[in-house]
Design an enzyme around this catalytic site. Sequence first.
Site, PDB file in Angstrom:
ATOM      1  N   ASP A  20       0.894  -0.899  -0.036  1.00 33.00           N
ATOM      2  CA  ASP A  20      -0.451  -0.612   0.179  1.00 33.00           C
ATOM      3  C   ASP A  20       0.760   1.032   0.055  1.00 33.00           C
ATOM      4  O   ASP A  20       2.101   1.027   0.516  1.00 33.00           O
ATOM      5  CB  ASP A  20      -1.094   0.129   1.341  1.00 33.00           C
ATOM      6  CG  ASP A  20      -2.181   1.038   1.100  1.00 33.00           C
ATOM      7  OD1 ASP A  20      -2.353   1.489  -0.056  1.00 33.00           O
ATOM      8  OD2 ASP A  20      -2.542   1.185   1.780  1.00 33.00           O
ATOM      9  N   GLY A  21       0.440   2.211  -0.684  1.00 39.13           N
ATOM     10  CA  GLY A  21       0.690   3.697  -0.868  1.00 39.13           C
ATOM     11  C   GLY A  21       1.071   4.435  -2.338  1.00 39.13           C
ATOM     12  O   GLY A  21       2.144   5.111  -2.155  1.00 39.13           O
ATOM     13  N   TRP A  25       2.660   7.837  -2.755  1.00 39.42           N
ATOM     14  CA  TRP A  25       3.926   8.571  -2.684  1.00 39.42           C
ATOM     15  C   TRP A  25       4.210   9.184  -4.351  1.00 39.42           C
ATOM     16  O   TRP A  25       5.089   9.933  -4.179  1.00 39.42           O
ATOM     17  CB  TRP A  25       4.744   6.748  -3.942  1.00 39.42           C
ATOM     18  CG  TRP A  25       6.525   6.661  -3.840  1.00 39.42           C
ATOM     19  CD1 TRP A  25       7.402   6.254  -3.073  1.00 39.42           C
ATOM     20  CD2 TRP A  25       6.383   7.410  -5.314  1.00 39.42           C
ATOM     21  NE1 TRP A  25       8.490   6.927  -3.964  1.00 39.42           N
ATOM     22  CE2 TRP A  25       8.144   7.632  -4.820  1.00 39.42           C
ATOM     23  CE3 TRP A  25       5.858   7.656  -6.068  1.00 39.42           C
ATOM     24  CZ2 TRP A  25       8.960   7.573  -6.006  1.00 39.42           C
ATOM     25  CZ3 TRP A  25       7.159   7.492  -7.646  1.00 39.42           C
ATOM     26  CH2 TRP A  25       8.278   7.425  -7.273  1.00 39.42           C
ATOM     27  N   HIS A  37       1.889   3.364  -9.157  1.00 40.71           N
ATOM     28  CA  HIS A  37       1.864   2.129  -9.445  1.00 40.71           C
ATOM     29  C   HIS A  37       3.133   1.324  -9.937  1.00 40.71           C
ATOM     30  O   HIS A  37       3.952   0.691  -9.949  1.00 40.71           O
ATOM     31  CB  HIS A  37       0.816   1.802  -9.964  1.00 40.71           C
ATOM     32  CG  HIS A  37      -0.614   1.800  -9.109  1.00 40.71           C
ATOM     33  ND1 HIS A  37      -1.025   1.946  -8.351  1.00 40.71           N
ATOM     34  CD2 HIS A  37      -1.444   3.026  -9.717  1.00 40.71           C
ATOM     35  CE1 HIS A  37      -1.954   2.862  -7.317  1.00 40.71           C
ATOM     36  NE2 HIS A  37      -2.293   2.768  -8.550  1.00 40.71           N
ATOM     37  N   ASN A  68     -11.013  -2.565  -5.046  1.00 37.30           N
ATOM     38  CA  ASN A  68     -10.814  -1.509  -5.950  1.00 37.30           C
ATOM     39  C   ASN A  68     -11.067  -1.001  -7.063  1.00 37.30           C
ATOM     40  O   ASN A  68     -11.019   0.073  -7.944  1.00 37.30           O
ATOM     41  CB  ASN A  68      -9.361  -1.976  -6.130  1.00 37.30           C
ATOM     42  CG  ASN A  68      -7.759  -1.609  -4.869  1.00 37.30           C
ATOM     43  OD1 ASN A  68      -7.515  -2.948  -4.885  1.00 37.30           O
ATOM     44  ND2 ASN A  68      -8.180  -1.127  -4.226  1.00 37.30           N
ATOM     45  N   ARG A  71     -12.575   2.424  -7.771  1.00 38.52           N
ATOM     46  CA  ARG A  71     -11.639   3.357  -8.165  1.00 38.52           C
ATOM     47  C   ARG A  71     -11.691   4.183  -9.274  1.00 38.52           C
ATOM     48  O   ARG A  71     -12.756   3.301  -9.925  1.00 38.52           O
ATOM     49  CB  ARG A  71     -10.369   2.884  -8.304  1.00 38.52           C
ATOM     50  CG  ARG A  71      -9.236   2.512  -6.614  1.00 38.52           C
ATOM     51  CD  ARG A  71      -8.033   2.249  -6.950  1.00 38.52           C
ATOM     52  NE  ARG A  71      -8.047   1.884  -5.656  1.00 38.52           N
ATOM     53  CZ  ARG A  71      -6.837   1.888  -4.615  1.00 38.52           C
ATOM     54  NH1 ARG A  71      -5.756   2.964  -5.643  1.00 38.52           N
ATOM     55  NH2 ARG A  71      -6.369   1.786  -3.415  1.00 38.52           N
ATOM     56  N   ARG A 181       1.555  -5.119   6.413  1.00 40.69           N
ATOM     57  CA  ARG A 181       1.176  -4.221   4.981  1.00 40.69           C
ATOM     58  C   ARG A 181       2.419  -2.998   5.238  1.00 40.69           C
ATOM     59  O   ARG A 181       2.489  -1.811   6.139  1.00 40.69           O
ATOM     60  CB  ARG A 181       0.029  -4.062   5.937  1.00 40.69           C
ATOM     61  CG  ARG A 181      -0.502  -2.493   5.253  1.00 40.69           C
ATOM     62  CD  ARG A 181      -2.436  -2.066   5.602  1.00 40.69           C
ATOM     63  NE  ARG A 181      -2.639  -1.105   4.904  1.00 40.69           N
ATOM     64  CZ  ARG A 181      -3.574  -1.375   3.729  1.00 40.69           C
ATOM     65  NH1 ARG A 181      -4.272  -2.221   4.691  1.00 40.69           N
ATOM     66  NH2 ARG A 181      -4.121  -0.510   3.023  1.00 40.69           N
ATOM     67  N   ARG A 187      -4.477  -2.256   9.371  1.00 45.21           N
ATOM     68  CA  ARG A 187      -5.780  -2.828   9.058  1.00 45.21           C
ATOM     69  C   ARG A 187      -5.528  -3.766   7.616  1.00 45.21           C
ATOM     70  O   ARG A 187      -4.602  -3.320   6.670  1.00 45.21           O
ATOM     71  CB  ARG A 187      -7.143  -1.990   8.284  1.00 45.21           C
ATOM     72  CG  ARG A 187      -7.042  -1.011   7.169  1.00 45.21           C
ATOM     73  CD  ARG A 187      -7.761  -0.194   6.327  1.00 45.21           C
ATOM     74  NE  ARG A 187      -7.755   0.774   6.094  1.00 45.21           N
ATOM     75  CZ  ARG A 187      -7.781   1.972   5.894  1.00 45.21           C
ATOM     76  NH1 ARG A 187      -7.926   2.314   6.653  1.00 45.21           N
ATOM     77  NH2 ARG A 187      -7.339   2.739   4.711  1.00 45.21           N
ATOM     78  N   SER A 189      -7.795  -4.867   5.538  1.00 43.87           N
ATOM     79  CA  SER A 189      -9.057  -4.825   4.020  1.00 43.87           C
ATOM     80  C   SER A 189      -8.953  -5.844   2.663  1.00 43.87           C
ATOM     81  O   SER A 189      -8.506  -6.056   1.711  1.00 43.87           O
ATOM     82  CB  SER A 189      -7.656  -4.159   2.970  1.00 43.87           C
ATOM     83  OG  SER A 189      -7.668  -2.120   4.143  1.00 43.87           O
ATOM     84  N   GLU A 200       2.057 -13.454  11.870  1.00 44.67           N
ATOM     85  CA  GLU A 200       2.369 -11.991  12.884  1.00 44.67           C
ATOM     86  C   GLU A 200       2.832 -11.454  12.083  1.00 44.67           C
ATOM     87  O   GLU A 200       3.044 -10.771  10.619  1.00 44.67           O
ATOM     88  CB  GLU A 200       4.164 -12.426  13.203  1.00 44.67           C
ATOM     89  CG  GLU A 200       4.665 -13.341  14.302  1.00 44.67           C
ATOM     90  CD  GLU A 200       3.836 -13.344  15.073  1.00 44.67           C
ATOM     91  OE1 GLU A 200       3.725 -12.514  15.487  1.00 44.67           O
ATOM     92  OE2 GLU A 200       3.489 -15.008  16.017  1.00 44.67           O
TER      93      GLU A 200
HETATM   94  C1  IPE Z   1      -5.281  -2.175  -0.273  1.00 38.50           C
HETATM   95  O1  IPE Z   1      -4.900  -1.519  -0.329  1.00 38.50           O
HETATM   96  C2  IPE Z   1      -5.399  -3.391  -1.348  1.00 38.50           C
HETATM   97  C3  IPE Z   1      -3.793  -3.791  -2.329  1.00 38.50           C
HETATM   98  C4  IPE Z   1      -3.127  -2.759  -1.861  1.00 38.50           C
HETATM   99  C5  IPE Z   1      -3.810  -4.136  -3.242  1.00 38.50           C
HETATM  100  P1  IPE Z   1      -5.949  -0.464  -0.678  1.00 38.50           P
HETATM  101  O2  IPE Z   1      -5.894   0.764  -0.838  1.00 38.50           O
HETATM  102  O3  IPE Z   1      -7.325  -0.752  -1.738  1.00 38.50           O
HETATM  103  O4  IPE Z   1      -6.161  -0.628   1.088  1.00 38.50           O
HETATM  104  P2  IPE Z   1      -7.770   0.357   1.986  1.00 38.50           P
HETATM  105  O5  IPE Z   1      -8.533   0.194   0.571  1.00 38.50           O
HETATM  106  O6  IPE Z   1      -7.052   1.895   1.932  1.00 38.50           O
HETATM  107  O7  IPE Z   1      -8.354  -0.435   2.650  1.00 38.50           O
HETATM  108  C1  IPE Z   2      -2.080  -0.061  -3.763  1.00 38.55           C
HETATM  109  O1  IPE Z   2      -0.729   1.642  -3.553  1.00 38.55           O
HETATM  110  C2  IPE Z   2      -1.820  -0.156  -4.697  1.00 38.55           C
HETATM  111  C3  IPE Z   2      -3.426  -0.688  -5.544  1.00 38.55           C
HETATM  112  C4  IPE Z   2      -4.305  -0.595  -4.062  1.00 38.55           C
HETATM  113  C5  IPE Z   2      -3.478  -1.147  -6.674  1.00 38.55           C
HETATM  114  P1  IPE Z   2      -2.545   2.407  -3.804  1.00 38.55           P
HETATM  115  O2  IPE Z   2      -2.974   2.609  -4.659  1.00 38.55           O
HETATM  116  O3  IPE Z   2      -3.714   1.571  -2.468  1.00 38.55           O
HETATM  117  O4  IPE Z   2      -1.845   3.877  -2.383  1.00 38.55           O
HETATM  118  P2  IPE Z   2      -2.361   5.044  -2.053  1.00 38.55           P
HETATM  119  O5  IPE Z   2      -2.745   4.236  -0.107  1.00 38.55           O
HETATM  120  O6  IPE Z   2      -3.320   5.445  -2.328  1.00 38.55           O
HETATM  121  O7  IPE Z   2      -1.142   5.601  -1.594  1.00 38.55           O
HETATM  122 MG    MG Z   3      -4.448   2.385  -0.515  1.00 37.98          MG
END
Ligand code: IPE
Ligand code: IPE
Ligand code: MG
Length: 249
Positions: A20-21, A25, A37, A68, A71, A181, A187, A189, A200
Amino acid sequence: MPFLPSSAHPLPRHIAIIMDGNGRWARQRFLPRIVGHRQGVASLRRCVQACAARGVQALTVFAFSSENWRRPPDEVSGLMGLMGKSLASEVPALQEAGVRLRFIGQLNALAEGLQAALAQAEAQTASGQRMTLNVCLNYGGRWDIVQAAARLAARGETITEEALGQALSLACSPDPDLLIRTGGEQRISNFLLWQCAYSELFFSDRLWPDFDEAALDEALAAYAARERRFGKTSEQVQPPVQPQDGQAC
Ligand code: IPE
Ligand code: IPE
Ligand code: MG
């Protein structure tokens, strides 16, 4: 120095990662989310190499959740396009490194061309013995439990913990020992709800594109310091301390 496993500091056999993130970034750099991505794919490449080098047997990553799809359409189509492109660019190196690819999730909802590319990548890497890389695509933990129960029901089988576990989509890998994570959220998710019953958990504030080898080693060291009790007491899982010769007990 890379993390060195020992009997006192074991290595997880199976690591699961919620990557995630990526979006944040990119946003921090005033770039479109898709750039984050793309950096995420580069980070995954590094992480796969590092896990294989350390002797991890299975790595399972969350690439696209069943949620997802909510989005914006351009981000969803950008992600789907990136999956296809990444297969083309990454599979030869995975094959070379002995990494077996598997795709986990409700794959029949993906575009037919992508489904064919996934199947081809699985076939191309099927003989990989060094490590298995499970990529969860259109995956949800609730979906996984429901599809497993439905399969057992269709076969008229009794639902037991063991039978259900065997019908889950990750049955070919042991349950994850460590769930990481990135991105600061704490969380699950809807990731591996059943399989992470005793994993763990390690939460990192690093955004996924910044999760490098040192960050992985930090997670491995934290894991090695945990005491996994599985319901038992600490005394039951700790080897008894041997008194040394000549010492009063
Ligand atoms: C979880 O990340 C799914 C993936 C990393 C593919 P999200 O960014 O979609 O999670 P939430 O919606 O913030 O919980
Ligand atoms: C995780 O990164 C990748 C996917 C869910 C596909 P995010 O796209 O959720 O990144 P943030 O949480 O918005 O930073
Ligand atoms: Mg995310």
